[in-house]
Write a protein that holds these residues in place. Structure first.
Motif, short mmCIF file in Angstrom:
data_model
loop_
_atom_site.label_atom_id
_atom_site.label_comp_id
_atom_site.label_asym_id
_atom_site.label_seq_id
_atom_site.Cartn_x
_atom_site.Cartn_y
_atom_site.Cartn_z
N GLU A 1 26.48 32.11 121.57
CA GLU A 1 26.53 31.10 120.36
C GLU A 1 24.93 30.81 120.18
OE1 GLU A 1 28.40 27.43 121.84
OE2 GLU A 1 26.72 26.79 123.01
N GLU B 1 30.25 30.97 112.61
CA GLU B 1 29.29 31.66 113.43
C GLU B 1 29.91 32.89 113.83
OE1 GLU B 1 26.58 29.76 116.79
OE2 GLU B 1 28.41 30.00 117.57
N LYS B 2 30.87 33.15 114.18
CA LYS B 2 31.36 34.23 114.74
C LYS B 2 31.49 35.29 113.48
CE LYS B 2 32.97 33.32 119.02
NZ LYS B 2 32.20 33.78 120.11
N ARG C 1 32.01 27.16 114.84
CA ARG C 1 32.16 28.58 115.55
C ARG C 1 32.90 29.55 114.96
NH1 ARG C 1 32.38 24.71 120.17
NH2 ARG C 1 30.62 25.03 121.52
N CYS D 1 26.04 27.08 112.35
CA CYS D 1 26.06 26.58 113.76
C CYS D 1 26.88 25.34 114.21
CB CYS D 1 24.53 26.07 114.23
SG CYS D 1 23.48 27.56 114.33
#
Length: 371
Positions: A257, A98-99, A95, A92
């Motif tokens: 997100e 996360e993606k 990004r 987290c």
């Protein structure tokens, strides 16, 4: 059980308030030098000098703020159970990771590119088609570390204003509303889902969350449930997880997100659900049975930002619940929230309008559904 909390802000404060009826005690480890929880025992330790003292007091550790040094969390995991684990924080905080996780789990997201210069940012803006949103890969929340490009020629200014060496560039989404999912997973793998909330942001800061949604098709809720369950299971997650999404005109969902903690858009659960997100997070990290997540009535959370209304004025409103954070006023600062509960969405919307008139600088409430 004695629970250690990394971070000492209003989320930690609300965790403690939910944990005391369960017989819990709390010690907070503040790494910022600016604690505001105003409850429990707070160890202020910006230079990591008092970790041993913190660990000696607590049985289990959780956190209310994910912008923590991952290495610190890993070190704590060598001594005490930490829920959620460091892997969730690591993902987290970045990004790009996360993606990549969303992609791996087949959770759709807006089209994106990763760039490392103003020139690459301009090229990405041309490829994706403006407007685009550029975001710092690390840090950044409540609209910070972001810029909207309406034309590729704005890339240089956006790159300088964000000031990071790597950015995520996302295609603009023609969405009908922003929504969020809150779910909780226990140590035994049990998962429970809260009803999806509709969120209204202004300048990147959440102002209103309303749940449950009267115009939400069951299939959309089930899709969101499947996305967040996939994340929870993949990360072997324990505790509350929030997933922010865009709902598109065809009813589809695109993940924006996630946040590995109790979340602002779940504050409505304190008065509008059988079991609040805060109590369920504590149940999960202690290995206790999870509580019922059903909504008991239509509920809207109103964030109080920058300046506070008079408590007496707010509490004159029917079924209004004021949660103040005992923080000094400052532009852009979250100071409190108000939960409004009603028997119907029509009555709730009228209450929200009346409440917004009392809250300084509150924007008019605008929701996708029409009460």
């Amino acid at each position: 059980m004695h629970i250690g909390v990394l971070g000492a802000g209003q989320l930690g404060r609300m965790l403690a308030l939910s944990g005391y009826p369960l017989g819990n005690r709390f010690t907070f480890l503040d790494t910022t030098g600016k604690p505001s929880a105003g409850i429990g025992e707070v160890i202020v330790d910006p230079d990591n000098q008092h970790l041993a003292a913190f660990l000696a007091k607590v049985d289990v550790v959780t956190y209310e703020f994910e912008h923590l040094p991952v290495q610190l969390v890993r070190e704590i995991e060598q001594h005490k159970p930490v829920y959620p684990g460091s892997r969730a924080i690591e993902v987290c905080q970045n990004r790009v990771e996360e993606k990549a996780l969303f992609d791996r789990l087949n959770i759709p997201t807006p089209a994106y590119r990763v760039v490392e210069s103003a020139e690459q940012l301009e090229a990405a803006a041309r490829e994706l088609g403006c407007p685009v949103v550029a975001k710092s890969v690390t840090e950044g929340y409540d609209g910070k570390g972001q810029a909207v490009l309406k034309a590729p020629g704005q890339a240089g200014g956006a790159w300088e204003s964000i000031g990071h060496t790597q950015l995520i560039v996302e295609a603009f989404v023609d969405f009908v509303r922003e929504v969020s999912m809150i779910a909780v997973r226990g140590r035994d793998g049990e998962v429970k889902f809260y009803p999806m909330a509709e969120n209204v942001h202004v300048d990147g800061i959440l102002r209103y969350s309303i749940a449950p949604l009267p115009d939400l098709d069951d299939s959309v809720q089930q899709t969101a449930d499947s996305y967040i369950r996939a994340l929870l299971d993949e990360l072997d997650y324990v505790g509350v997880l929030a997933l922010e999404l865009f709902q598109t005109r065809d009813g589809g969902l695109l993940a924006n997100e996630m946040a590995p903690r109790v979340h602002n858009s779940g504050h409505w659960t304190m008065n509008g659900a059988v079991t609040s997100q805060f109590e369920n997070h504590l149940r999960a990290v202690q290995g206790l049975p999870l509580g019922d997540t059903h909504a008991i009535a239509p509920t809207c959370m109103v964030n109080v930002i920058g300046r506070e209304p008079a408590s007496a004025d707010v509490l004159k409103l029917p079924n209004a619940h004021l949660h103040r954070y005992d923080k000094s006023e400052r532009a852009g600062r979250k100071l409190a929230h108000i939960n409004l509960v009603a028997s119907t969405h029509e009555a709730l919307f009228k209450q929200v309008q009346a409440c917004a008139a009392l809250v300084p600088d509150a924007p008019p409430p605008t929701f996708h559904f029409v009460p």
